[in-house]
Write a protein that holds these residues in place. Structure first.
Motif, PDB file in Angstrom:
ATOM      1  N   ILE A 182       2.618 -34.045  87.590  1.00  9.64           N
ATOM      2  CA  ILE A 182       3.975 -34.000  87.027  1.00  9.64           C
ATOM      3  C   ILE A 182       3.948 -34.119  85.509  1.00  9.64           C
ATOM      4  O   ILE A 182       4.433 -33.235  84.794  1.00  9.64           O
ATOM      5  CB  ILE A 182       4.849 -35.133  87.630  1.00  9.64           C
ATOM      6  CG1 ILE A 182       4.820 -35.078  89.168  1.00  9.64           C
ATOM      7  CG2 ILE A 182       6.276 -35.028  87.117  1.00  9.64           C
ATOM      8  CD1 ILE A 182       5.520 -36.240  89.852  1.00  9.64           C
ATOM      9  N   VAL A 183       3.361 -35.213  85.012  1.00  5.37           N
ATOM     10  CA  VAL A 183       3.460 -35.522  83.583  1.00  5.37           C
ATOM     11  C   VAL A 183       2.671 -34.541  82.727  1.00  5.37           C
ATOM     12  O   VAL A 183       3.205 -33.928  81.796  1.00  5.37           O
ATOM     13  CB  VAL A 183       3.006 -36.973  83.311  1.00  5.37           C
ATOM     14  CG1 VAL A 183       3.079 -37.271  81.810  1.00  5.37           C
ATOM     15  CG2 VAL A 183       3.871 -37.956  84.087  1.00  5.37           C
ATOM     16  N   GLU A 184       1.381 -34.384  83.018  1.00  9.40           N
ATOM     17  CA  GLU A 184       0.540 -33.523  82.188  1.00  9.40           C
ATOM     18  C   GLU A 184       1.011 -32.070  82.214  1.00  9.40           C
ATOM     19  O   GLU A 184       0.991 -31.378  81.195  1.00  9.40           O
ATOM     20  CB  GLU A 184      -0.917 -33.609  82.650  1.00  9.40           C
ATOM     21  CG  GLU A 184      -1.594 -34.907  82.256  1.00  9.40           C
ATOM     22  CD  GLU A 184      -3.070 -34.922  82.628  1.00  9.40           C
ATOM     23  OE1 GLU A 184      -3.571 -33.856  83.064  1.00  9.40           O
ATOM     24  OE2 GLU A 184      -3.708 -35.978  82.478  1.00  9.40           O
ATOM     25  N   PHE A 234      13.119 -19.148  75.806  1.00 10.59           N
ATOM     26  CA  PHE A 234      13.713 -20.195  76.644  1.00 10.59           C
ATOM     27  C   PHE A 234      12.586 -20.812  77.459  1.00 10.59           C
ATOM     28  O   PHE A 234      12.042 -20.163  78.367  1.00 10.59           O
ATOM     29  CB  PHE A 234      14.762 -19.610  77.584  1.00 10.59           C
ATOM     30  CG  PHE A 234      15.925 -18.954  76.893  1.00 10.59           C
ATOM     31  CD1 PHE A 234      17.046 -19.695  76.534  1.00 10.59           C
ATOM     32  CD2 PHE A 234      15.898 -17.596  76.596  1.00 10.59           C
ATOM     33  CE1 PHE A 234      18.115 -19.090  75.904  1.00 10.59           C
ATOM     34  CE2 PHE A 234      16.967 -16.984  75.973  1.00 10.59           C
ATOM     35  CZ  PHE A 234      18.081 -17.731  75.615  1.00 10.59           C
ATOM     36  N   HIS A 235      12.246 -22.059  77.142  1.00 14.87           N
ATOM     37  CA  HIS A 235      11.180 -22.711  77.905  1.00 14.87           C
ATOM     38  C   HIS A 235      11.822 -23.545  79.010  1.00 14.87           C
ATOM     39  O   HIS A 235      12.376 -24.616  78.772  1.00 14.87           O
ATOM     40  CB  HIS A 235      10.313 -23.592  77.017  1.00 14.87           C
ATOM     41  CG  HIS A 235       9.273 -24.346  77.790  1.00 14.87           C
ATOM     42  ND1 HIS A 235       8.527 -23.771  78.796  1.00 14.87           N
ATOM     43  CD2 HIS A 235       8.862 -25.659  77.719  1.00 14.87           C
ATOM     44  CE1 HIS A 235       7.709 -24.663  79.303  1.00 14.87           C
ATOM     45  NE2 HIS A 235       7.894 -25.811  78.684  1.00 14.87           N
ATOM     46  N   VAL A 236      11.737 -22.999  80.225  1.00 12.48           N
ATOM     47  CA  VAL A 236      12.339 -23.642  81.397  1.00 12.48           C
ATOM     48  C   VAL A 236      11.268 -24.199  82.329  1.00 12.48           C
ATOM     49  O   VAL A 236      11.505 -25.163  83.054  1.00 12.48           O
ATOM     50  CB  VAL A 236      13.217 -22.624  82.168  1.00 12.48           C
ATOM     51  CG1 VAL A 236      14.026 -23.331  83.256  1.00 12.48           C
ATOM     52  CG2 VAL A 236      14.157 -21.886  81.219  1.00 12.48           C
ATOM     53  N   ALA A 237      10.092 -23.616  82.316  1.00 10.69           N
ATOM     54  CA  ALA A 237       9.035 -23.969  83.268  1.00 10.69           C
ATOM     55  C   ALA A 237       8.653 -25.439  83.170  1.00 10.69           C
ATOM     56  O   ALA A 237       8.293 -25.931  82.099  1.00 10.69           O
ATOM     57  CB  ALA A 237       7.806 -23.095  83.024  1.00 10.69           C
ATOM     58  N   SER A 238       8.730 -26.128  84.305  1.00 11.45           N
ATOM     59  CA  SER A 238       8.329 -27.534  84.387  1.00 11.45           C
ATOM     60  C   SER A 238       8.407 -27.944  85.845  1.00 11.45           C
ATOM     61  O   SER A 238       9.342 -27.526  86.549  1.00 11.45           O
ATOM     62  CB  SER A 238       9.248 -28.424  83.547  1.00 11.45           C
ATOM     63  OG  SER A 238       8.774 -29.757  83.514  1.00 11.45           O
ATOM     64  N   PRO A 239       7.469 -28.729  86.334  1.00 16.76           N
ATOM     65  CA  PRO A 239       7.519 -29.118  87.747  1.00 16.76           C
ATOM     66  C   PRO A 239       8.703 -30.036  88.037  1.00 16.76           C
ATOM     67  O   PRO A 239       8.901 -31.046  87.354  1.00 16.76           O
ATOM     68  CB  PRO A 239       6.191 -29.851  87.968  1.00 16.76           C
ATOM     69  CG  PRO A 239       5.765 -30.300  86.610  1.00 16.76           C
ATOM     70  CD  PRO A 239       6.285 -29.271  85.651  1.00 16.76           C
ATOM     71  N   VAL A 240       9.516 -29.651  89.028  1.00 14.73           N
ATOM     72  CA  VAL A 240      10.617 -30.525  89.463  1.00 14.73           C
ATOM     73  C   VAL A 240      10.123 -31.267  90.699  1.00 14.73           C
ATOM     74  O   VAL A 240      10.430 -30.928  91.837  1.00 14.73           O
ATOM     75  CB  VAL A 240      11.895 -29.719  89.760  1.00 14.73           C
ATOM     76  CG1 VAL A 240      13.048 -30.666  90.109  1.00 14.73           C
ATOM     77  CG2 VAL A 240      12.264 -28.859  88.559  1.00 14.73           C
ATOM     78  N   VAL A 241       9.296 -32.265  90.436  1.00 14.96           N
ATOM     79  CA  VAL A 241       8.669 -33.067  91.486  1.00 14.96           C
ATOM     80  C   VAL A 241       8.944 -34.529  91.167  1.00 14.96           C
ATOM     81  O   VAL A 241       8.742 -34.963  90.030  1.00 14.96           O
ATOM     82  CB  VAL A 241       7.137 -32.820  91.540  1.00 14.96           C
ATOM     83  CG1 VAL A 241       6.512 -33.619  92.680  1.00 14.96           C
ATOM     84  CG2 VAL A 241       6.843 -31.338  91.682  1.00 14.96           C
ATOM     85  N   LEU A 242       9.420 -35.291  92.154  1.00 16.79           N
ATOM     86  CA  LEU A 242       9.801 -36.681  91.893  1.00 16.79           C
ATOM     87  C   LEU A 242       8.707 -37.674  92.252  1.00 16.79           C
ATOM     88  O   LEU A 242       8.679 -38.780  91.715  1.00 16.79           O
ATOM     89  CB  LEU A 242      11.091 -37.023  92.648  1.00 16.79           C
ATOM     90  CG  LEU A 242      12.307 -36.132  92.348  1.00 16.79           C
ATOM     91  CD1 LEU A 242      13.549 -36.712  93.009  1.00 16.79           C
ATOM     92  CD2 LEU A 242      12.534 -35.979  90.851  1.00 16.79           C
ATOM     93  N   ALA A 274       8.008 -37.490  82.666  1.00 13.82           N
ATOM     94  CA  ALA A 274       7.503 -36.176  82.262  1.00 13.82           C
ATOM     95  C   ALA A 274       8.477 -35.490  81.309  1.00 13.82           C
ATOM     96  O   ALA A 274       8.063 -34.933  80.272  1.00 13.82           O
ATOM     97  CB  ALA A 274       7.270 -35.303  83.496  1.00 13.82           C
ATOM     98  N   LYS A 275       9.767 -35.526  81.635  1.00 12.22           N
ATOM     99  CA  LYS A 275      10.758 -34.859  80.780  1.00 12.22           C
ATOM    100  C   LYS A 275      10.883 -35.569  79.432  1.00 12.22           C
ATOM    101  O   LYS A 275      11.070 -34.926  78.386  1.00 12.22           O
ATOM    102  CB  LYS A 275      12.123 -34.811  81.482  1.00 12.22           C
ATOM    103  CG  LYS A 275      12.159 -33.948  82.719  1.00 12.22           C
ATOM    104  CD  LYS A 275      11.664 -32.540  82.466  1.00 12.22           C
ATOM    105  CE  LYS A 275      12.726 -31.510  82.341  1.00 12.22           C
ATOM    106  NZ  LYS A 275      12.224 -30.137  82.223  1.00 12.22           N
TER     107      LYS A 275
END
Length: 650
Positions: free
Chosen positions: A122-124, A105-113, A189-190
């Motif tokens: 954010i994107v990279e 389960f790949h959940v890791a990702s920055p939740v930054v707006l 990013a998403k």
């Protein structure tokens, strides 16, 4: 204003669906990896995976950080949770965590707006991190599937009109150009991360499924404020940090969908998860009604305008077995309210007491003997010490319920003998049901504070009549069992429920009582009372080769039944009868399920598959109460897990 974690948790806490309770031992002996495990979604995912029996390799930035301490409180942590240090931007850093896993389960990702350097921050991080995880997965042949946590942000940012005639579904993709032009860095990013994931998966033969949730809300137990909680907190403080309308989804629906996406063999592609599209005005109204002391005076905009919005498809999500939790079902509805539950030690009533306490009610529960060991499971419930009061009552004694219903806002009458045969059916089955119902109602008639009585009837009070049950017939709330036919066929339980309901409607009409009747089919699901209930007995008999119960089986899951009871009390316009039939299951379907999931339990040589022409049941009125029925497989699974836990099965 500065709020303690517990206060906000209370605001966000949904209590009815409890997806974690649906989990069986499906994951026993299996290893999975969860990336970014200390986050909101991932923490819940780890919790439910552990409950389901999986061994979990969880990646975090620092295994020794205080942000991982909440894992220590989870059941199964010591034996089956292993923390791994990993960095999204370092290739190979996930190799050890995914090694030997059956799923990731790949959940890791920055939740930054927003950021001064959105490309780097954010994107990279999102794109490179996703590719690094997938590169590690590509090296491990045991991995059968990767479940990617994406977002509705990777769907909706494309400039398409979102007018009321439009339906957002899994065919929608955000435009990276549109995102850049409008500085929508998180959606960008998403979007790019999901695009990169599909491309890499296709080129490397990885079975990938993407989950695209809306704004995820609900209770949280990790120490850091999550985005959904931040949205609600800002609204409480009078700031609107996110534009209305809000596409909400409950955290447990998200975690459950992720697990289903791994376990259901036919799962594929993308799954949009939005439980409710909610207007700002509706949220402010809810907060004002339920948490008026939290709102910052003068800052909450009750002049908020209605924003026309598009619809959101739930079709594919429901194909995974997801029944979305209504956003309104937050805890606290019953604060400072008192209700009575009769027959509280039984299956349905025990669950009802549990969820009423979670919802903030004070519960006056009647039982035959408050000091009996059969009531211990009630005393152990959260909130029982402060808000559960046991009363001794006897169905056959008039006035026996007076003290229990005194001062109540509502009464749930569930007490009734669940007996199908007797040497003296009139005295043992019919009289306690009918006289007991009238005695409860007589007590209610003396109390002016009682706004409504909810009667637990049965589908047995509907089915026994002269109407042929052919495949073209639809059973609904207009059906009534015929007492004469019940007597002729010695269907004593159905007779008792039929006569008790008839007596209840007559008494309610004559005495001005607002009555609502709930008519469940065979109720199945997990149980925590010490005595075997009828639905569990049906499943146990099937496992043991006894096929004496009539089929096809009209099943309904226990939490759907309890939720319907509570909605029947709380929804002002609720009225009349509500048939609760979640699924019509064939004998052969149940046996197939048991063979696939619990082959060692079946008594070999005793099971002969049988088929009867199916019947249809109406769900229209039940759905008007907000009931989204749970698949029968979930109920059977929960029932079997309880049977094993309590020693009825080995």
């Amino acid at each position: 204003m500065n709020y303690r974690h517990e206060s906000l948790n209370s605001v966000l806490s949904f209590t009815f669906r409890e997806r974690e309770m649906m989990m069986s031992g499906e994951g026993e002996g299996k290893v999975v990896c969860v990336t970014g495990a200390s986050g909101f979604i991932a923490s819940w995912l780890v919790k439910l995976l552990l409950q389901r029996g999986y061994t979990v390799n969880a990646t975090v930035r620092d295994p020794n950080s205080p942000r991982t301490k909440h894992f220590g409180e989870l059941e199964g942590t010591k034996e089956r949770l292993h923390l791994f240090k990993a960095n999204l931007l370092e290739e190979g850093t996930f190799d050890s965590a995914v090694d030997g896993c059956v799923g990731v389960f790949h959940v890791a990702s920055p939740v930054v707006l927003s950021s001064n350097n959105p490309q780097a921050d954010i994107v990279e991080t999102a794109v490179k991190g996703t590719l690094n995880v997938l590169r590690s997965c590509a090296k491990v042949h045991s991995i059968k599937r990767v479940v990617l946590t994406s977002s509705t942000a990777a769907m909706t940012q494309n400039g398409n009109p979102t007018t009321p005639d439009v339906v957002i579904d899994e065919t929608w993709f955000s435009s990276s150009v549109f995102c850049k032009e409008n500085k929508k860095w998180y959606p960008l990013a998403k979007t790019l991360a999901e695009e990169a994931a599909w491309k890499f998966a296709r080129e490397n033969g990885i079975d990938l499924v993407a989950i695209n949730p809306g704004i995820v809300i609900g209770p949280f137990f990790h120490p850091i404020l999550n985005f959904g909680a931040d949205v609600i907190l800002n609204l409480i403080n009078g700031a609107q940090s996110f534009p209305s309308p809000y596409r909400f989804v409950d955290i447990r629906d998200v975690a459950y969908a992720q697990i289903q996406a791994l376990e259901v063999p036919t799962a594929n592609g993308r799954y949009l998860l939005v439980g409710s599209v909610v207007q700002l005005y509706d949220i402010l109204k809810f907060l004002h009604e339920h948490y008026p002391t939290l709102l910052v005076a003068g800052k909450c905009r009750f002049d908020a305008k209605y924003e026309p919005t598009c619809k959101v498809s739930q079709e594919r999500a429901k194909s995974l077995g997801i029944n979305f939790t209504p956003w309104e079902m937050m805890s606290g509805e019953g604060e400072e309210k008192v209700v009575c539950v009769t027959g509280a030690s039984g299956f349905v009533a025990s669950w009802l007491v549990k969820l009423l306490l979670q919802r903030g009610y004070t519960v006056k529960a009647t039982v035959r003997d408050p000091n009996s060991p059969k009531t211990e499971h009630l005393r152990e419930l959260d909130g029982a010490t402060e808000r559960l009061h046991l009363f001794k009552a006897n169905l056959l004694e008039e006035g026996s319920f007076d003290s229990a219903v005194d001062g109540c806002d509502g009464v749930f009458h569930t007490a009734s003998p669940v007996i199908f045969s007797s040497d003296n059916p009139q005295a043992d089955i019919v009289d306690p049901a009918v006289m007991g119902t009238l005695n409860v109602l007589r007590s209610c008639a003396k109390v002016h504070s009682i706004k409504r009585v909810v009667l637990t009837s049965s589908i047995g009070a509907m089915l026994l009549n002269e109407t042929p049950m052919t495949p073209d017939v639809v059973i609904d709330e207009t059906w009534f069992s015929n007492p004469v036919l019940c007597k002729e066929n010695k269907e004593w339980y159905s007779l008792a429920k039929t006569l008790a309901e008839e007596a209840a409607w007559k008494f309610a009409k004559e005495n001005g009582i607002d009555l609502v009747a709930i008519h469940p089919g065979t109720v199945i699901g997990p149980f925590f009372q010490p005595i075997l209930n009828f639905g569990a007995e049906v499943i146990l008999n099937l496992i043991n080769g006894d096929q004496s119960f009539a089929f096809p089986y009209i099943f309904v899951e226990i939490r759907d039944v309890v939720y319907a009871h509570i909605r029947a009390l709380e929804v002002p316009k609720a009225s009349g009868r509500y048939l609760l039939a979640g699924s019509v299951a064939q004998h052969s379907d149940i046996l197939k399920f048991l063979r696939e999931h619990y082959p060692t339990l079946l008594r070999s040589g005793k099971l002969e598959e049988k088929y009867q022409p199916t019947i249809k049941v109406s769900q229209e009125r039940a759905k008007s109460l907000g009931i989204n029925f749970t698949p029968w497989e979930v109920g059977v699974r929960g029932c079997i897990e309880s049977l094993m836990e309590k020693g009825f099965l080995s």
